[in-house]
Design an enzyme around this catalytic site. Structure first.
Site, mmCIF file in Angstrom:
data_model
loop_
_atom_site.group_PDB
_atom_site.id
_atom_site.type_symbol
_atom_site.label_atom_id
_atom_site.label_comp_id
_atom_site.label_asym_id
_atom_site.label_seq_id
_atom_site.Cartn_x
_atom_site.Cartn_y
_atom_site.Cartn_z
ATOM 1 N N ASN A 9 6.969 6.464 -11.357
ATOM 2 C CA ASN A 9 5.581 6.856 -11.094
ATOM 3 C C ASN A 9 5.645 8.179 -10.353
ATOM 4 O OD1 ASN A 9 2.969 7.194 -10.234
ATOM 5 N ND2 ASN A 9 2.945 5.411 -8.861
ATOM 6 N N TRP A 10 5.429 9.264 -11.103
ATOM 7 C CA TRP A 10 5.578 10.595 -10.502
ATOM 8 C C TRP A 10 4.439 10.907 -9.533
ATOM 9 C CZ3 TRP A 10 7.084 14.182 -15.259
ATOM 10 C CH2 TRP A 10 8.366 13.822 -15.707
ATOM 11 N N LYS A 11 3.367 10.131 -9.572
ATOM 12 C CA LYS A 11 2.173 10.417 -8.753
ATOM 13 C C LYS A 11 1.740 11.867 -9.003
ATOM 14 C CE LYS A 11 3.564 6.801 -5.636
ATOM 15 N NZ LYS A 11 3.521 6.224 -4.304
ATOM 16 N N HIS A 95 -2.994 0.524 -8.838
ATOM 17 C CA HIS A 95 -2.045 0.983 -7.814
ATOM 18 C C HIS A 95 -2.750 0.985 -6.460
ATOM 19 C CE1 HIS A 95 0.592 3.535 -5.465
ATOM 20 N NE2 HIS A 95 1.539 3.239 -6.340
ATOM 21 N N GLU A 97 -2.808 3.005 -4.144
ATOM 22 C CA GLU A 97 -3.480 4.270 -3.791
ATOM 23 C C GLU A 97 -4.836 4.372 -4.481
ATOM 24 O OE1 GLU A 97 -0.144 6.782 -4.794
ATOM 25 O OE2 GLU A 97 0.959 5.885 -3.117
ATOM 26 N N GLU A 167 3.942 -4.517 -5.264
ATOM 27 C CA GLU A 167 4.195 -3.358 -4.405
ATOM 28 C C GLU A 167 3.562 -3.580 -3.037
ATOM 29 O OE1 GLU A 167 5.144 0.386 -6.920
ATOM 30 O OE2 GLU A 167 3.016 0.364 -6.497
ATOM 31 N N GLY A 173 6.344 4.516 -0.237
ATOM 32 C CA GLY A 173 6.516 5.865 0.297
ATOM 33 C C GLY A 173 6.882 5.903 1.771
ATOM 34 N N SER A 212 9.656 2.040 -2.042
ATOM 35 C CA SER A 212 10.879 2.618 -1.487
ATOM 36 C C SER A 212 12.158 2.114 -2.153
ATOM 37 C CB SER A 212 10.919 2.421 0.034
ATOM 38 O OG SER A 212 9.812 3.092 0.637
ATOM 39 N N GLY A 233 8.512 5.350 -7.161
ATOM 40 C CA GLY A 233 7.758 6.557 -6.824
ATOM 41 C C GLY A 233 8.696 7.701 -6.471
ATOM 42 N N GLY A 234 8.875 7.952 -5.185
ATOM 43 C CA GLY A 234 9.644 9.105 -4.708
ATOM 44 C C GLY A 234 10.985 9.298 -5.409
HETATM 45 P P1 PGA Z 1 7.729 4.725 -3.644
HETATM 46 O O1 PGA Z 1 6.397 4.470 -4.477
HETATM 47 O O2 PGA Z 1 8.895 4.355 -4.526
HETATM 48 O O3 PGA Z 1 7.713 6.189 -3.326
HETATM 49 O O4 PGA Z 1 7.659 3.865 -2.426
HETATM 50 C C1 PGA Z 1 6.274 3.369 -5.323
HETATM 51 C C2 PGA Z 1 4.916 3.369 -5.989
HETATM 52 O O5 PGA Z 1 3.928 3.701 -5.323
HETATM 53 O O6 PGA Z 1 4.801 3.028 -7.172
#
Ligand code: PGA
Length: 250
Positions: A9-11, A95, A97, A167, A173, A212, A233-234
């Site tokens: 997930n590149w966001k 998600h 967010e 999640e 993050g 994470s 994500g990251g």
């Molecule tokens: P993260 O994000 O790996 O940076 O914690 C995961 C996500 O939000 O899908």
């Protein structure tokens, strides 16, 4: 045996040149990797880049959000059929967010989930509790409520063509990963809850962990019986990290 799925997930990160370099690295290291599904989810403008770069590779691609509406006067929105036009496979719905920053309710998420499936996309349904909810001992109630909204609207059988991503919000993050035991406990709860409605659907359901995940902790997380890969994500923005995570799932 369920096949594990790792999705990046590149966001709201990346750019044409950056993506190109990342995709070249992923393709050369991961194309032909057996034993795990792999995908990347990019911002809308870059989906065409994914379409052309990942065609005829073992990497699928997806979007990070979609409208619950089929068409109409919804300025700024993108519909499921538009994603399908480009050959999109996955779309992330719900998600944390989107839920916390854009006010998406459980009902809206359920509508997006159904719209995705109606267009032939595979929704990756995100669920998870905040730190306050975990500390308040209501993790299962929260995750259960988020799942119920979709099951009530779409029916349990709809989960046969979906992915669930657990999640925990406090792990996204933050560098603070759930321990394999903490994650496994919630994954087992999710599978058990679905199993009570339809055992075959529950047995086949891919439940990803997200929050994470990195190369250093992926193998231990993925070795848990109910953890079927990850939503990353990251670490999905760093070629060597994402490659190692995919290999840990394969
Ligand atoms: P993260 O994000 O790996 O940076 O914690 C995961 C996500 O939000 O899908």
């Amino acid at each position: 045996m369920r096949r594990k799925l790792v999705a990046g997930n590149w966001k709201m990160h990346g750019g044409l040149a950056e993506n190109q370099a990342l995709l070249e690295a992923l393709k050369s290291a991961l194309n032909g990797l057996q034993g795990a599904g792999m995908a990347v989810c990019a911002p809308y403008p870059y989906l065409a880049q994914l379409q052309s770069e990942l065609a005829a590779t073992d990497l699928a691609w997806g979007a990070q959000n979609v409208s619950e509406h089929a068409k109409g006067a919804f300025t700024g929105e993108v519909s499921t059929s538009m994603l399908k036009d480009f050959g999109c496979t996955y779309v992330i719905v719900g998600h944390s967010e989107r839920r916390s920053l854009y006010g998406e309710s459980d009902e809206t998420v359920a509508k997006k989930f159904m719209a995705a499936q109606a267009a032939g996309l595979i929704p990756i349904l995100c669920v998870g509790e905040t730190l306050a909810e975990r500390e308040g001992g209501v993790t299962e109630q929260v995750v259960g409520r988020q799942l119920d909204a979709v099951v009530h609207a779409a029916g349990v059988d709809a989960l046969a063509k979906a992915v669930v991503a657990y999640e925990p919000v406090w792990a996204i993050g933050t560098g603070k990963t759930a321990t394999p035991e903490q994650a496994q406990a919630v994954h087992a709860y999710i599978r058990g809850k679905i199993s009570g409605l339809n055992k075959a659907v529950a047995d086949g359901l891919v439940i990803q962990y997200g929050g994470s995940v990195k190369a250093a902790n992926a193998a231990e997380l993925f070795s848990q019986p109910d953890i079927d890969g990850g939503l990353i994500g990251g670490a999905s923005l760093i070629a060597d990290e994402f490659i190692a995570i995919c290999k840990a799932a394969a």
